[in-house]
Scaffold this motif. Structure first.
Motif, PDB file in Angstrom:
ATOM      1  N   VAL A  12     -58.276  43.636   6.788  1.00  0.00           N
ATOM      2  CA  VAL A  12     -57.822  44.668   5.840  1.00  0.00           C
ATOM      3  C   VAL A  12     -58.080  46.049   6.423  1.00  0.00           C
ATOM      4  N   ALA A  16     -58.482  49.709   2.000  1.00  0.00           N
ATOM      5  CA  ALA A  16     -57.983  48.605   1.175  1.00  0.00           C
ATOM      6  C   ALA A  16     -58.637  48.631  -0.208  1.00  0.00           C
ATOM      7  N   SER A  17     -57.880  48.229  -1.223  1.00  0.00           N
ATOM      8  CA  SER A  17     -58.438  48.214  -2.575  1.00  0.00           C
ATOM      9  C   SER A  17     -59.352  46.996  -2.724  1.00  0.00           C
ATOM     10  N   ASP A  19     -59.121  44.753  -4.796  1.00  0.00           N
ATOM     11  CA  ASP A  19     -58.281  43.597  -5.020  1.00  0.00           C
ATOM     12  C   ASP A  19     -57.776  43.001  -3.707  1.00  0.00           C
ATOM     13  N   ASP A  20     -57.388  43.898  -2.793  1.00  0.00           N
ATOM     14  CA  ASP A  20     -56.903  43.438  -1.489  1.00  0.00           C
ATOM     15  C   ASP A  20     -58.023  42.744  -0.725  1.00  0.00           C
ATOM     16  N   LYS A  23     -58.511  39.343  -2.223  1.00  0.00           N
ATOM     17  CA  LYS A  23     -57.427  38.429  -1.846  1.00  0.00           C
ATOM     18  C   LYS A  23     -57.589  37.946  -0.406  1.00  0.00           C
ATOM     19  N   ALA A  24     -57.934  38.908   0.475  1.00  0.00           N
ATOM     20  CA  ALA A  24     -58.068  38.569   1.886  1.00  0.00           C
ATOM     21  C   ALA A  24     -59.199  37.563   2.079  1.00  0.00           C
TER      22      ALA A  24
END
Ligand SMILES: [Zn+2]
Ligand SMILES: [Zn+2]
Length: 374
Positions: A12, A16-17, A19-20, A23-24
């Motif tokens: 990322v 990156a947020s 949330d990102d 997810k990652a």
């Protein structure tokens, strides 16, 4: 194996947020989860690496420490897969002019564990961090600062073992000695440090009365810290072995003193050079003059202003800058020509006289901007 950057591990960007990041991590965790890859060492390593990265980047405080100081900033604050515990502590202010601004501990159990499944591991104590703000002048010439803080010292009664006289230890009943427990988190399970034993893998049968079984005693401590001349903003001074005592008689961690420099009212600094500005009059600029300028160390030096100097020009005074490493930078004095806002009657007469001598130039031609003094 060299440690990979946490952002790189999760794939990322720095911005990156949350949330990102989540997810990652989720993607990697599913891919490399040990239960899906039995006996695959590489997958296990990847899973641990991703979990550690996630635990830091998902936590605002740890992320900020990592962004600022890299791995050193989060050392010992890491993942549940590690035998690390997260510790925060405040420091009180220090005396007078200096404010000790407390912050986090970034140290941790960076030492080694006993090889016997965590039975009575000897480890290095936590590093401590102390922030100080020092005056500009002290940073240039160096100073000594007394700081007061509290650190864990080894309990004198049980010598850091935490066990009452003669009492033994037994394997932790919660984790059966592994120091870790597994929790289900949705679709997969994650190991984290056992809370019953703090990851040690054992508990004390009869805790020491003096320290309640922690093996440590908090002690106030005063020490003198030498700040070297020429220190830069944000740099740190490391005082070895003045952090927390290590569990079970392990070596103490270090004390990191982070230095912030207060800006000066008149002086600025660039590497080893100092800069200041002084006003001169129109006649001093035109005719030249000897002026007296106070240096940062409160000396007065005589400076020759050459006749015909332009506004904003800089004069260099050798060896009046920042001392460091056996040499000294220069002092640059920027001359700011002050145009009188109010003239005396006599002053006005003289300038009118000058205007006559100079002749009127009522259509000046432009000149390049670069000729302005800087
Ligand atoms: Zn004790
Ligand atoms: Zn346990």
């Amino acid at each position: 194996m060299a440690k990979r950057d946490y952002y790189e591990v999760l794939g990322v960007q720095k911005n990156a947020s949350k949330d990102d990041i989540k997810k990652a991590y989720r993607k990697l965790a599913i891919q490399y989860h040990p239960d899906k890859n039995p006996g695959n060492k590489e997958a296990e390593e990847k899973f641990k690496e991703a979990t550690e990265a996630y635990e830091v980047l998902a936590d605002d405080q740890k992320k900020a420490a990592y962004d600022q100081f890299g791995f050193a900033g989060v050392e010992g604050m890491g993942g549940g897969q590690q035998d690390y515990s997260q510790v925060f502590r405040g420091f009180e202010d220090i005396f007078g002019d200096f404010s000790g601004i407390f912050d986090t501990f970034f140290g941790g159990n960076r030492g080694f564990r006993g090889s016997g499944g965590g039975q009575g591991g000897v480890r290095q104590g936590a590093n401590l961090r102390y922030d100080i703000e020092i005056p500009f002048k002290d940073a240039v010439f160096g100073t000594k600062v007394e700081i007061q803080y509290s650190r864990n010292e080894s309990c004198p009664v049980c010598k850091g073992s935490g066990a009452a006289n003669g009492a033994g230890r037994k394997t932790c009943p919660t984790c059966q000695g592994s120091g870790q427990v597994r929790h289900s988190q949705g679709f997969f399970s994650v190991a984290s440090t056992c809370h019953s034993c703090g990851g040690e893998g054992y508990v004390i049968e009869q805790p020491c009365r003096e320290c309640g079984g922690s093996g440590a005693q908090k002690k106030r401590q005063k020490i003198m810290v030498t700040i070297p001349a020429g220190v830069e903003n944000g740099k740190r001074v490391v005082i070895p072995r003045q952090g927390d005592a290590g569990p079970n008689g392990g070596p103490a961690g270090d004390l990191y003193v982070f230095i912030r420099i207060k800006p000066h009212e008149y002086f600025e600094r660039q590497d080893l050079d100092l800069y200041c500005a002084v006003p001169i009059s129109v006649s001093q600029a035109a005719l030249g003059a000897d002026i007296h300028v106070a240096t940062l160390d409160s000396k007065t030096i005589k400076v020759k202003v050459p006749a015909g100097i332009q506004n904003g020009k800089m004069l260099r005074i050798r060896d009046e800058g920042v001392p460091a490493g056996g040499r000294r930078g220069n002092l640059y004095i920027k001359l700011m020509i002050q145009i009188p806002e109010k003239l005396s009657r006599r002053g006005k007469e003289l300038l009118e006289e000058l205007a006559k001598v100079e002749g009127q130039n009522d259509s000046p031609k432009p000149i390049p901007l670069s000729t302005l003094g800087e």
